[in-house]
Scaffold this active site. Structure first.
Site: not given
Ligand SMILES: *Cc1c(COP(=O)(O)O)cnc(C)c1O
Length: 379
Positions: A46, A195, A98, A170
């Site tokens: 961990r 992504k 998001y 983000d």
């Molecule tokens: C998908 C996404 C998230 C969340 O990420 P996960 O890997 O699905 O937990 C946060 N911010 C944006 C802009 C996203 O597209």
């Protein structure tokens, strides 16, 4: 080193015990010690795992961050930032956020006494208006999802710092290939690695990077205490995916441009949202803070209705109807019914997110096939 070289090599050393060129999947929960507390830097998985460490160094390098940490999901990375706050603290966030971040902030953390204010950050003056001495964090998302608005990271970071607040971005939509928030003055960069960075729609993961040792130590404490860490197999998959991030992003941008222009000239389309258009309200800023405009495009058809939108969504053959984005394959989504369903409708429509908006994540297929699919779906 330049970006493409870093994507392949940063953080990666041949395995010292075998010479394996690819970082092994260290599928272990613990490490044998020579004596109590006498170990090779790894005690329990961990806390540390060599496959994870290699990936953390790699993504940190792509973000020009001194420190980086990976988490079990983008949401757990975001939650780690929020867990550094205390009751009474205030956070100012981008309005069209998001959906999952909005849910985390309002439904999980407001009950612990943290206040979240959602504003249109396109005008930096709006931040000046609501910032107080209790504001400890500015949470920026740019380009925004699904409106593709662009927010000025440099200007807003300066405002945050003037008031003693930290600034987190983000950066999921842009990817490190197109935008590096820390270079623009932000304190923290967050990714849904799920992504573009992983890029193959086969992993859920998050990342936090910073140049500030004190912030990284807090993240490390929370990463180890809360334990939302990714497994070594997933880290291996991302190490493999990230090696082509620069090549994939080039093709996402090329295909995105062709699709955006095709939609803009299409007689049945009313509005197209893509920051590469010269008449996009934030185009000059996008040119300044990004190195390309990406493959995320939203659009609204003429004479739109929910029925027509749903019928169009049903006609795509190559674009798959699915949540998520940033994978090699093209996806089509319905933000109000899918990714953004957790945001109340009154809040959604204020920012322009109607029930008739369709969002594309343009993949890296042959462009002629993508255009042919759009042609038949929009007929
Ligand atoms: C998908 C996404 C998230 C969340 O990420 P996960 O890997 O699905 O937990 C946060 N911010 C944006 C802009 C996203 O597209």
């Amino acid at each position: 080193m330049k970006f493409g070289t870093k994507a392949l090599h940063a953080g990666i050393e041949p395995d010292p015990s075998t010479g394996a060129i690819m970082t092994p999947i260290f599928q272990t929960s613990t490490y044998v010690q020579d004596g109590p507390g006498i170990h090779k830097g790894y005690e329990y998985a961990r806390t540390q795992n060599p496959t994870r460490s290699a990936l953390e160094k790699n993504i940190a390098s792509l973000e020009n961050a001194r420190f980086g940490r990976c988490f079990a999901s983008g949401m757990s990375a975001t939650e780690t930032v929020i867990k550094t706050l205390r009751p009474g603290d205030e956070v100012i966030c981008t309005g069209d956020l998001y959906g999952g971040s909005f849910r985390l902030f309002t439904q999980m953390y407001e009950q612990f006494g943290i206040r979240f204010t959602f504003i249109d950050m396109r005008d930096a003056k709006n931040v000046e208006e609501v910032i107080t001495d209790k504001t400890k964090l500015l949470w920026i998302e740019t380009p925004t999802n699904p409106m593709l608005n662009i927010i000025d990271i440099e200007t807003i970071s300066a405002i945050g710092h003037k008031h003693g607040a930290k600034v987190a971005v983000d950066n999921t939509f842009a990817s490190p290939y197109l935008q590096n928030p820390l270079d623009l003055g932000a304190d923290i960069v967050m990714h849904s690695v799920t992504k573009y960075i992983a890029g193959h729609s086969d992993v859920i993961m998050g990342f936090l990077g910073t140049n500030d040792l004190a912030i990284d130590e807090q993240f490390g404490f929370i990463q180890n205490s809360s334990g939302a860490v990714p497994g070594p197999q997933d880290c291996f998959l991302v190490l493999r995916g990230v090696k082509t991030l620069h090549i994939r992003m080039q093709r996402h941008c090329e295909n995105g441009e062709v699709v955006a222009k095709y939609l803009k000239n299409h007689p049945n389309i009313d509005k197209v949202f893509w920051p590469g258009f010269e008449d996009h309200p934030n185009h000059e800023l996008a040119k300044k803070q990004m190195r390309g405009f990406g493959g995320m495009i939203s659009f609204i058809q003429k004479d739109d209705s929910l029925e027509k939108t749903e019928s169009t969504l049903g006609k795509f053959k190559l674009f798959s109807l699915a949540e998520s984005l940033g994978g090699v394959e093209s996806l089509v989504g319905h933000p109000s019914g899918m990714t953004h369903a957790s945001i109340p409708k009154e809040k959604r429509v204020v920012g322009g997110l109607t029930d008739t908006m369709i969002r594309l994540s343009v993949g890296i297929e042959d462009i002629d096939d993508l255009i042919a699919d759009l042609e038949q779906a929009l007929k």
